[in-house]
Design a protein around this motif. Structure first.
Motif, PDB file in Angstrom:
ATOM      1  N   TYR A 237      35.612  46.345  27.485  1.00 16.99           N
ATOM      2  CA  TYR A 237      36.083  45.233  27.781  1.00 16.99           C
ATOM      3  C   TYR A 237      35.285  44.707  29.210  1.00 16.99           C
ATOM      4  O   TYR A 237      34.866  43.682  29.429  1.00 16.99           O
ATOM      5  N   GLN A 240      31.738  41.688  28.476  1.00 19.91           N
ATOM      6  CA  GLN A 240      32.442  40.235  27.400  1.00 19.91           C
ATOM      7  C   GLN A 240      32.665  40.374  29.476  1.00 19.91           C
ATOM      8  O   GLN A 240      32.224  39.054  29.727  1.00 19.91           O
ATOM      9  N   VAL A 241      33.709  40.968  30.185  1.00 23.03           N
ATOM     10  CA  VAL A 241      33.846  39.867  31.333  1.00 23.03           C
ATOM     11  C   VAL A 241      32.992  40.333  32.353  1.00 23.03           C
ATOM     12  O   VAL A 241      32.103  38.701  32.726  1.00 23.03           O
ATOM     13  N   THR A 242      32.428  41.015  32.309  1.00 24.94           N
ATOM     14  CA  THR A 242      31.022  41.116  33.717  1.00 24.94           C
ATOM     15  C   THR A 242      30.671  39.830  33.107  1.00 24.94           C
ATOM     16  O   THR A 242      29.308  39.050  33.977  1.00 24.94           O
ATOM     17  N   VAL A 315      31.916  44.323  38.623  1.00 27.63           N
ATOM     18  CA  VAL A 315      31.134  42.570  38.929  1.00 27.63           C
ATOM     19  C   VAL A 315      31.131  41.911  40.222  1.00 27.63           C
ATOM     20  O   VAL A 315      30.766  41.283  40.152  1.00 27.63           O
ATOM     21  N   LEU A 579      42.552  42.035  36.385  1.00 33.52           N
ATOM     22  CA  LEU A 579      41.399  41.615  36.060  1.00 33.52           C
ATOM     23  C   LEU A 579      42.210  39.807  35.848  1.00 33.52           C
ATOM     24  O   LEU A 579      40.514  39.290  37.079  1.00 33.52           O
ATOM     25  N   ILE A 646      40.753  40.047  25.665  1.00 32.38           N
ATOM     26  CA  ILE A 646      39.216  39.102  26.577  1.00 32.38           C
ATOM     27  C   ILE A 646      39.990  38.432  26.285  1.00 32.38           C
ATOM     28  O   ILE A 646      39.172  37.156  26.842  1.00 32.38           O
ATOM     29  N   ILE A 649      41.904  37.352  29.154  1.00 35.48           N
ATOM     30  CA  ILE A 649      41.300  37.058  30.625  1.00 35.48           C
ATOM     31  C   ILE A 649      40.560  36.085  30.228  1.00 35.48           C
ATOM     32  O   ILE A 649      40.392  34.986  30.906  1.00 35.48           O
TER      33      ILE A 649
END
Length: 711
Positions: A237, A240-242, A315, A579, A646, A649
């Motif tokens: 994950y 996608q988040v970063t 991040v 997150l 995702i 988030i």
């Protein structure tokens, strides 16, 4: 600039001079960084892990490492064959031949005959399961070869549906899907962002520059994750988040800088001077914004979880890259090409930001009514958070067209509930009494035990329901309660979840204190006030609570989840809440700083507190609104992938950004500023003197050399 300029001004002025004097050198450096990020950095896609619940130092982790040393059996993968009668002679011959061939593969420890092993053939006769157990102690290369060979052989079985997943294969499959999702999200978001930027700036040159900074953010995301993958596991994950955050923040910062540059160009034809003023003014806001987002993420470092720590570091690294690109690369590009960007249009007095000025005046005049309406509404939206539950989740969280989800759905359609659910694993070391062994066996009628060469006994207790349901976690607690002082440890997926929840409950208060203290210090350094940081934190928590409440209402309770291509799962992914809280808190600070910077400038010019609030919103409202819209586009594009964590988030961050940029910053901020009045900028005398001496603040330059490459 005077020699006694404050540190912040000196640093920013130095960056501005470097950008205007040697723009090509700065640009070349960033080109090399981009090549490194998109070259070496993309190697992280082959190193992703799907295990996010490991917490070093916990009982479940210690027991798992012990088994890794002494258990000759290793990980396993699972195949399911469906679509024709499994008793068909032709299919049976193929399955038996495949099983025989897989048993001969180096690194494969055991493959049971599905026709002779109870529970592996469906009662309806339309599906069968082939589990493949690997040898223990295999290195990564040997394990990968064994898994690939076994999967390839099983997939050659001629049946309508053959799916293979689980174990190390699951991480590979999700990593490939994550890479495809990132690529698709970029293809969706970048054109839309460019179109919106064209509307904002009215020209291709200005609109394209934020995308250059965004590319730097993405390269930074890949490179940071690759670097951290050398020393720790990186979650699937994280990509996608970063990437979504790197892309979104880069556009935010570039937008702020470009708007300020075009404003400065109205006052001077000297591009180098306009760049210098932009960096020392808007660059200060970007600098503090990046620091506040990074500080918000330091709360994740308080947790011993490898996943949370690696996410926090990765991040934060991406945020720093975005910040540095905005105050170095963008000014260099402006120094080189800024002369071709049209200045901001000169509008009649009172026309610029008219809507935002009206909102500010309305909220200030009706401050009590605004607070009485908005605060309870946000609190109501936050109510579902009180019932929030977190779980590991299973393949049901994955998109329906992934291999792991298809295997999960097939098993669920043909086999009894609980089939394939990871058991609670009890490690009974030498010296455990026979009575304790018997009591543990009695906890499940389907208990299975095996003895290891060192005298350890492993008991597997299949739980009722899902792997992370209440029955499974209760089973973990029951074993731990009855063992007394015996050398017994519990591990497995459910045990890891129990330990992860305990870790969150234990460390969350410390994480909150760390973040709030850091944010307070930065906001004081930015404003010189002790009340503004407190007001900012309080209003931000309101928008954050409302966004998280909506996520619980949608994904846990199932309301409107179908509109997002998801379903109510009865809980949130354990990756989502920490997150969402960390990132959304930092993003909210972005918009607060955008507004406070303009308010502070207006207050220093006029010494009129009420009018400073109006002017601040008038001059920053458009930037904040556009930035929030662009971030929402980016987050929305990443939500097209279908991974439930995702989606959670993405929705949480989108709502947090939109609520914060509209309701909170346009209504609550002017209302609370009106309530506080001049007291909003108050600080004790000692702190005021410290801020005047050490606080970071910009100074307007008196002159700057003209760059020969500015036009």
């Amino acid at each position: 600039m005077s020699t006694d300029a404050p540190p912040g001004g000196t640093v920013l002025s130095t960056l501005a001079r470097a950008a205007t004097r040697r723009p090509l050198t700065v640009i070349l450096f960033w080109v090399l960084f981009l090549l490194l990020g998109f070259g070496l950095g993309t190697g992280v896609f082959g190193r992703l892990s799907d295990n996010v619940a490991e917490v070093p130092g916990t009982e479940s982790e210690a027991a798992a490492r012990y088994l890794d040393r002494v258990d000759p059996a290793g990980e396993s993968i699972t195949a399911v064959v469906e679509g024709v009668a499994v008793a068909d002679p032709g299919l049976r011959a193929q399955v038996e031949w495949a099983v025989t061939q897989v048993r001969t593969i180096a690194g494969v420890a055991a493959v049971p005959d599905p026709y002779a092993t109870p529970g592996l053939t469906a009662e309806d006769g339309r599906a069968l399961i082939i589990p493949v157990t690997l040898d223990g102690g295999l290195d990564d290369e040997a394990e990968e070869k064994a898994v690939d060979a076994a999967a390839a052989r099983i997939q050659r079985i001629d049946a309508p549906e053959v799916h293979v997943s689980g174990g190390p294969l699951l991480g590979t499959q999700i990593g490939e899907r994550a890479q495809a999702d990132v690529r698709n999200a970029e293809l969706i978001s970048l054109p839309v962002v460019l179109a919106l930027l064209l509307v904002v700036f009215g020209g291709l040159r200005a609109a394209a520059l934020p995308l250059v900074i965004a590319a730097s953010g993405i390269a930074g995301a890949f490179l940071a994750l690759f670097a951290f993958s050398e020393v720790t596991d990186i979650s699937v994950y994280a990509i996608q988040v970063t990437t979504m955050l790197g892309l979104g923040l880069a556009v935010d910062y570039a937008l702020l800088m470009l708007v300020r540059f075009r404003e400065e160009r109205r006052d001077t034809e000297d591009v180098a001077l306009a760049v210098h003023r932009t960096v020392t003014a808007a660059g200060r806001t970007v600098l503090f914004s990046g620091l506040t987002v990074a500080v918000s993420l330091t709360g994740l470092l308080v947790f011993p979880s490898t996943f949370l720590r690696s996410m926090g570091l990765a991040v934060a690294a991406v945020v720093v890259v975005d910040m540095l690109a905005a105050v170095t690369l963008l000014p260099a590009l402006l120094a080189r090409f800024g002369g071709r960007i049209a200045p901001a249009k000169v509008r009649p007095e009172g026309e610029e930001g008219r809507v935002f000025a009206r909102l500010a005046r309305f909220s200030a005049r009706n401050r009590v009514a605004v607070l009485a309406a908005v605060v309870p509404a946000l609190l109501v939206l936050a109510l579902p958070v009180a019932g929030m539950r977190i779980n590991l989740g299973d393949a049901q969280q994955l998109p329906s067209n992934t291999e792991a989800r298809r295997l999960y759905d097939t098993v669920g359609a043909h086999f009894p509930a609980g089939t394939g659910v990871s058991p609670v694993i009890v490690v009974l070391k030498p010296g455990t009494s026979a009575s304790t062994v018997d009591r543990i066996h009695a906890l499940s009628p389907r208990a299975v035990s095996r003895d290891l060469p060192d005298g350890t006994t492993v008991v597997e207790l299949p739980p009722a329901g899902s792997v992370d349901g209440k029955a499974a976690t209760d089973l973990v607690e029951r074993v731990r309660n009855l063992r007394g002082d015996e050398p017994v440890q519990v591990t497995g997926t459910a045990a890891r979840l129990v330990d992860f929840r305990a870790m969150l409950a234990d460390r969350a208060p410390w994480a909150a204190v760390t973040v709030l203290a850091g944010i307070f210090a930065l906001l004081f350094a930015f404003t010189g006030s002790v009340l503004l940081p407190l007001r900012t934190i309080a209003t931000t928590l309101l928008s954050l609570g409302a966004a998280l409440g909506a996520v619980v209402w949608v994904f846990q309770d199932g309301h409107l989840a179908g509109l997002l291509g998801a379903e109510g799962l009865g809980s949130l992914s354990l990756t989502a809440p920490p997150l969402i809280v960390a990132i959304a808190f930092g993003l909210a600070m972005d918009y607060e700083l955008f507004i406070l910077a303009r308010m502070r400038e207006a207050r220093q010019l006029t010494d009129d507190d009420r009018e400073a609030v109006v002017t601040g919103l008038r001059r920053s409202g458009r930037v904040v609104t556009c930035a929030a819209l662009l971030l929402a586009v980016v987050f929305g594009a990443f939500m097209t992938g279908g991974f439930s964590p995702i989606l959670q988030i993405g929705l949480g961050l989108t709502l947090a950004v939109l609520v914060d940029a509209t309701v909170v910053r346009m209504l609550l901020v002017p209302a609370t500023m009106a309530v506080l009045g001049r007291r909003a900028w108050w600080a004790p005398a000692a702190l005021r003197r410290a801020h005047e001496r050490f606080g970071l603040r910009e100074e307007q330059p008196t002159a700057v050399p003209r760059a020969t490459t500015s036009v």
